[in-house]
Scaffold this motif. Structure first.
Motif, PDB file in Angstrom:
ATOM      1  N   GLU A  62       3.279  -8.946 -14.176  1.00  0.00           N
ATOM      2  CA  GLU A  62       2.163  -8.126 -14.660  1.00  0.00           C
ATOM      3  C   GLU A  62       0.911  -8.350 -13.822  1.00  0.00           C
ATOM      4  O   GLU A  62       0.208  -7.403 -13.463  1.00  0.00           O
ATOM      5  CB  GLU A  62       1.876  -8.468 -16.125  1.00  0.00           C
ATOM      6  CG  GLU A  62       0.797  -7.601 -16.763  1.00  0.00           C
ATOM      7  CD  GLU A  62       0.603  -7.917 -18.236  1.00  0.00           C
ATOM      8  OE1 GLU A  62      -0.436  -7.511 -18.790  1.00  0.00           O
ATOM      9  OE2 GLU A  62       1.476  -8.581 -18.840  1.00  0.00           O
ATOM     10  N   GLU A  63       0.646  -9.621 -13.493  1.00  0.00           N
ATOM     11  CA  GLU A  63      -0.524  -9.932 -12.660  1.00  0.00           C
ATOM     12  C   GLU A  63      -0.354  -9.361 -11.258  1.00  0.00           C
ATOM     13  O   GLU A  63      -1.296  -8.836 -10.660  1.00  0.00           O
ATOM     14  CB  GLU A  63      -0.726 -11.445 -12.586  1.00  0.00           C
ATOM     15  CG  GLU A  63      -1.998 -11.859 -11.870  1.00  0.00           C
ATOM     16  CD  GLU A  63      -2.177 -13.369 -11.825  1.00  0.00           C
ATOM     17  OE1 GLU A  63      -3.101 -13.820 -11.122  1.00  0.00           O
ATOM     18  OE2 GLU A  63      -1.391 -14.083 -12.479  1.00  0.00           O
ATOM     19  N   LYS A  83      -3.349  -0.205  -3.626  1.00  0.00           N
ATOM     20  CA  LYS A  83      -3.110   1.227  -3.466  1.00  0.00           C
ATOM     21  C   LYS A  83      -4.382   2.045  -3.708  1.00  0.00           C
ATOM     22  O   LYS A  83      -4.610   3.054  -3.054  1.00  0.00           O
ATOM     23  CB  LYS A  83      -1.986   1.673  -4.404  1.00  0.00           C
ATOM     24  CG  LYS A  83      -0.611   1.226  -3.942  1.00  0.00           C
ATOM     25  CD  LYS A  83       0.511   1.756  -4.824  1.00  0.00           C
ATOM     26  CE  LYS A  83       0.637   0.958  -6.089  1.00  0.00           C
ATOM     27  NZ  LYS A  83       1.838   1.332  -6.887  1.00  0.00           N
ATOM     28  N   ARG A  84      -5.207   1.583  -4.634  1.00  0.00           N
ATOM     29  CA  ARG A  84      -6.455   2.305  -4.907  1.00  0.00           C
ATOM     30  C   ARG A  84      -7.431   2.222  -3.729  1.00  0.00           C
ATOM     31  O   ARG A  84      -8.200   3.158  -3.490  1.00  0.00           O
ATOM     32  CB  ARG A  84      -7.142   1.731  -6.164  1.00  0.00           C
ATOM     33  CG  ARG A  84      -6.604   2.272  -7.471  1.00  0.00           C
ATOM     34  CD  ARG A  84      -7.554   1.976  -8.621  1.00  0.00           C
ATOM     35  NE  ARG A  84      -7.735   0.550  -8.823  1.00  0.00           N
ATOM     36  CZ  ARG A  84      -6.967  -0.184  -9.636  1.00  0.00           C
ATOM     37  NH1 ARG A  84      -5.961   0.404 -10.304  1.00  0.00           N
ATOM     38  NH2 ARG A  84      -7.180  -1.472  -9.794  1.00  0.00           N
ATOM     39  N   ASN A  85      -7.364   1.116  -3.002  1.00  0.00           N
ATOM     40  CA  ASN A  85      -8.325   0.897  -1.922  1.00  0.00           C
ATOM     41  C   ASN A  85      -7.810   1.308  -0.539  1.00  0.00           C
ATOM     42  O   ASN A  85      -8.480   1.065   0.456  1.00  0.00           O
ATOM     43  CB  ASN A  85      -8.723  -0.592  -1.872  1.00  0.00           C
ATOM     44  CG  ASN A  85      -9.506  -0.999  -3.101  1.00  0.00           C
ATOM     45  OD1 ASN A  85     -10.242  -0.200  -3.682  1.00  0.00           O
ATOM     46  ND2 ASN A  85      -9.350  -2.258  -3.517  1.00  0.00           N
ATOM     47  N   ARG A  86      -6.649   1.916  -0.523  1.00  0.00           N
ATOM     48  CA  ARG A  86      -6.088   2.258   0.792  1.00  0.00           C
ATOM     49  C   ARG A  86      -6.851   3.409   1.432  1.00  0.00           C
ATOM     50  O   ARG A  86      -7.519   4.171   0.795  1.00  0.00           O
ATOM     51  CB  ARG A  86      -4.599   2.601   0.666  1.00  0.00           C
ATOM     52  CG  ARG A  86      -4.280   3.849  -0.149  1.00  0.00           C
ATOM     53  CD  ARG A  86      -2.781   4.034  -0.277  1.00  0.00           C
ATOM     54  NE  ARG A  86      -2.426   5.110  -1.161  1.00  0.00           N
ATOM     55  CZ  ARG A  86      -1.165   5.439  -1.487  1.00  0.00           C
ATOM     56  NH1 ARG A  86      -0.171   4.724  -0.978  1.00  0.00           N
ATOM     57  NH2 ARG A  86      -0.904   6.417  -2.305  1.00  0.00           N
ATOM     58  N   CYS A 139       0.827  -1.203   0.000  1.00  0.00           N
ATOM     59  CA  CYS A 139       0.000   0.000   0.000  1.00  0.00           C
ATOM     60  C   CYS A 139       0.865   1.258   0.000  1.00  0.00           C
ATOM     61  O   CYS A 139       0.529   2.265  -0.612  1.00  0.00           O
ATOM     62  CB  CYS A 139      -0.912  -0.021   1.228  1.00  0.00           C
ATOM     63  SG  CYS A 139      -2.152   1.272   1.266  1.00  0.00           S
ATOM     64  N   GLN A 140       2.009   1.155   0.683  1.00  0.00           N
ATOM     65  CA  GLN A 140       2.936   2.287   0.769  1.00  0.00           C
ATOM     66  C   GLN A 140       3.944   2.302  -0.377  1.00  0.00           C
ATOM     67  O   GLN A 140       4.828   3.151  -0.414  1.00  0.00           O
ATOM     68  CB  GLN A 140       3.679   2.233   2.116  1.00  0.00           C
ATOM     69  CG  GLN A 140       2.761   2.368   3.322  1.00  0.00           C
ATOM     70  CD  GLN A 140       3.471   2.043   4.626  1.00  0.00           C
ATOM     71  OE1 GLN A 140       4.539   1.421   4.646  1.00  0.00           O
ATOM     72  NE2 GLN A 140       2.884   2.457   5.742  1.00  0.00           N
ATOM     73  N   ASP A 141       3.789   1.346  -1.300  1.00  0.00           N
ATOM     74  CA  ASP A 141       4.662   1.225  -2.463  1.00  0.00           C
ATOM     75  C   ASP A 141       6.126   0.985  -2.066  1.00  0.00           C
ATOM     76  O   ASP A 141       7.046   1.445  -2.741  1.00  0.00           O
ATOM     77  CB  ASP A 141       4.551   2.486  -3.342  1.00  0.00           C
ATOM     78  CG  ASP A 141       4.737   2.156  -4.819  1.00  0.00           C
ATOM     79  OD1 ASP A 141       4.653   0.955  -5.164  1.00  0.00           O
ATOM     80  OD2 ASP A 141       4.975   3.076  -5.614  1.00  0.00           O
ATOM     81  N   ASN A 158      -1.623  -2.401  -7.588  1.00  0.00           N
ATOM     82  CA  ASN A 158      -2.353  -1.167  -7.911  1.00  0.00           C
ATOM     83  C   ASN A 158      -3.733  -1.145  -7.255  1.00  0.00           C
ATOM     84  O   ASN A 158      -4.214  -0.107  -6.811  1.00  0.00           O
ATOM     85  CB  ASN A 158      -2.489  -1.011  -9.426  1.00  0.00           C
ATOM     86  CG  ASN A 158      -1.172  -0.711 -10.104  1.00  0.00           C
ATOM     87  OD1 ASN A 158      -0.253  -0.176  -9.486  1.00  0.00           O
ATOM     88  ND2 ASN A 158      -1.048  -1.050 -11.381  1.00  0.00           N
ATOM     89  N   GLU A 159      -4.355  -2.335  -7.200  1.00  0.00           N
ATOM     90  CA  GLU A 159      -5.671  -2.441  -6.560  1.00  0.00           C
ATOM     91  C   GLU A 159      -5.570  -2.129  -5.067  1.00  0.00           C
ATOM     92  O   GLU A 159      -6.416  -1.445  -4.492  1.00  0.00           O
ATOM     93  CB  GLU A 159      -6.235  -3.852  -6.769  1.00  0.00           C
ATOM     94  CG  GLU A 159      -7.626  -4.052  -6.211  1.00  0.00           C
ATOM     95  CD  GLU A 159      -8.686  -3.271  -6.965  1.00  0.00           C
ATOM     96  OE1 GLU A 159      -9.762  -3.027  -6.366  1.00  0.00           O
ATOM     97  OE2 GLU A 159      -8.455  -2.906  -8.144  1.00  0.00           O
TER      98      GLU A 159
END
Length: 342
Positions: free
Chosen positions: A329-330, A339-342, A307-309, A336-337
């Motif tokens: 890739e998967e 991070k979007r939902n954090r 989440c914090q990359d 990314n999902e």
């Protein structure tokens, strides 16, 4: 006697409040449902039942109207709804004193505590499901097994450590991987990571858990990660199912779990395992978690770092195959999902 049967508009606060007030008379909560029907005489609710997915719940009939076939009306309505949705197997949670009603409607009792009973009906039964797993994986049930139940969201060095310890201490080990797809990492991905991550351990077999271990049917609170007064009953239901059915069918003599210092739900679950499984002659072994930098390794820590990359920091707490997947890739889609939902 004729009664009005109505489907509740779940977006209507007024209608939901009416159901909530009715259920409160029976010490039942009205929450986490996707469909509700009520029976009314005049404008007053005299009975109700709801569902969430394939789970029937929030069932109650006014004492004045019991014995008039109302249960059948409610269950028939919801069963028809399930059939419309293509669902031909369902569960119901009810109080022990109501079990006889559902047995008369074709439900079979799976397990019950002093407060809650879980029953099922349809084209699937727990005994048959476990027999199919044994056949699918050619499991020799004349041998004794140690077991682990894991979610692995994702697979970490902590999981690997626990499985390896069980493998070193026992001749045969089964890892039941939680099949419910309620986690960030899909079941298919989790299963492949664990299976490939332990393939060097010749005495370890990775098997899907089915929906009878840690699923929204047997243990919904696990996925909510909240503590409430129903948590204890859900842990007791899940642990008793494991002891009564899984341990007996697979000849399981021990279950390994990691120690838990932060998650209330997992800690409550471990306590229930220690209390219940010995009654089924299953030894519960709680193992101190593997640490890195003086901190417990956990899947939640991995997800937090994602989440914090901070992908580089993950390298020290996951196997190489998990890290490689995260860079794929998967894996990038999942990152990314998150991070979007954090």
């Amino acid at each position: 006697m004729y009664y009005n049967i109505e489907t509740i508009d779940l977006k209507s606060k007024h209608e939901c409040r009416e159901v909530e007030n009715f259920l409160s008379r029976f010490d039942l909560k009205y929450e986490d449902v996707d469909y509700t029907v009520v029976l009314k005489e005049n404008k007053d609710i005299i009975a109700t039942c709801s569902k969430l997915g394939k789970i029937l719940k929030c069932f109650a009939v006014d004492n004045m109207y019991q014995g008039e076939g109302i249960s059948n009306i409610l269950i028939s309505n919801i069963t028809n709804k399930l059939f419309e949705d293509g669902v031909y197997h369902n569960y119901i949670y009810t109080k022990p004193e109501n079990v006889y009603l559902f047995k008369n409607l074709g439900y079979g009792l799976i397990i019950e505590t002093d407060k809650v009973s879980l029953l099922e009906t349809g084209n699937k039964k727990i005994e048959n499901t476990l027999s199919e797993l044994i056949k699918k994986y050619n499991i020799d049930t004349t041998k004794e097994y140690a077991s682990l139940v894991m979610n692995c969201n994702p697979f970490t060095l902590g999981h690997r450590y626990l499985i390896e310890k069980a493998a070193n201490e026992n001749q045969n080990v089964i890892v039941f991987l939680v099949e419910e797809d309620k986690s960030v990492f899909p079941f298919k991905t989790r299963f492949e990571l664990v299976k490939n991550g332990v393939k060097d351990l010749n005495n370890v077999l990775v098997v899907e858990s089915s929906e009878y271990i840690i699923s929204t049917a047997t243990f919904p609170t696990y996925f909510l990660k909240e503590s409430d007064d129903s948590l204890k009953e859900y842990t007791k239901i899940d642990c008793n199912i494991f002891g009564k059915y899984f341990a007996r069918k697979f000849n399981i003599k021990s279950r390994y779990v990691g120690s838990e210092n932060s998650c209330i739900v997992t800690n409550a679950y471990n306590l229930s395992l220690k209390e219940i499984l010995p009654k089924y002659d299953v030894d519960v072994k709680i193992i101190d978690r593997k640490q890195y930098d003086n901190k417990d390794i956990s899947a939640s820590k991995v997800r937090k770092l994602l989440c914090q990359d901070k992908i580089e920091e993950i390298k020290n707490i996951v196997p190489n195959l998990t890290y490689d997947f995260l860079l794929s890739e998967e894996g990038e889609k999942i990152r990314n999902e998150i991070k979007r939902n954090r």
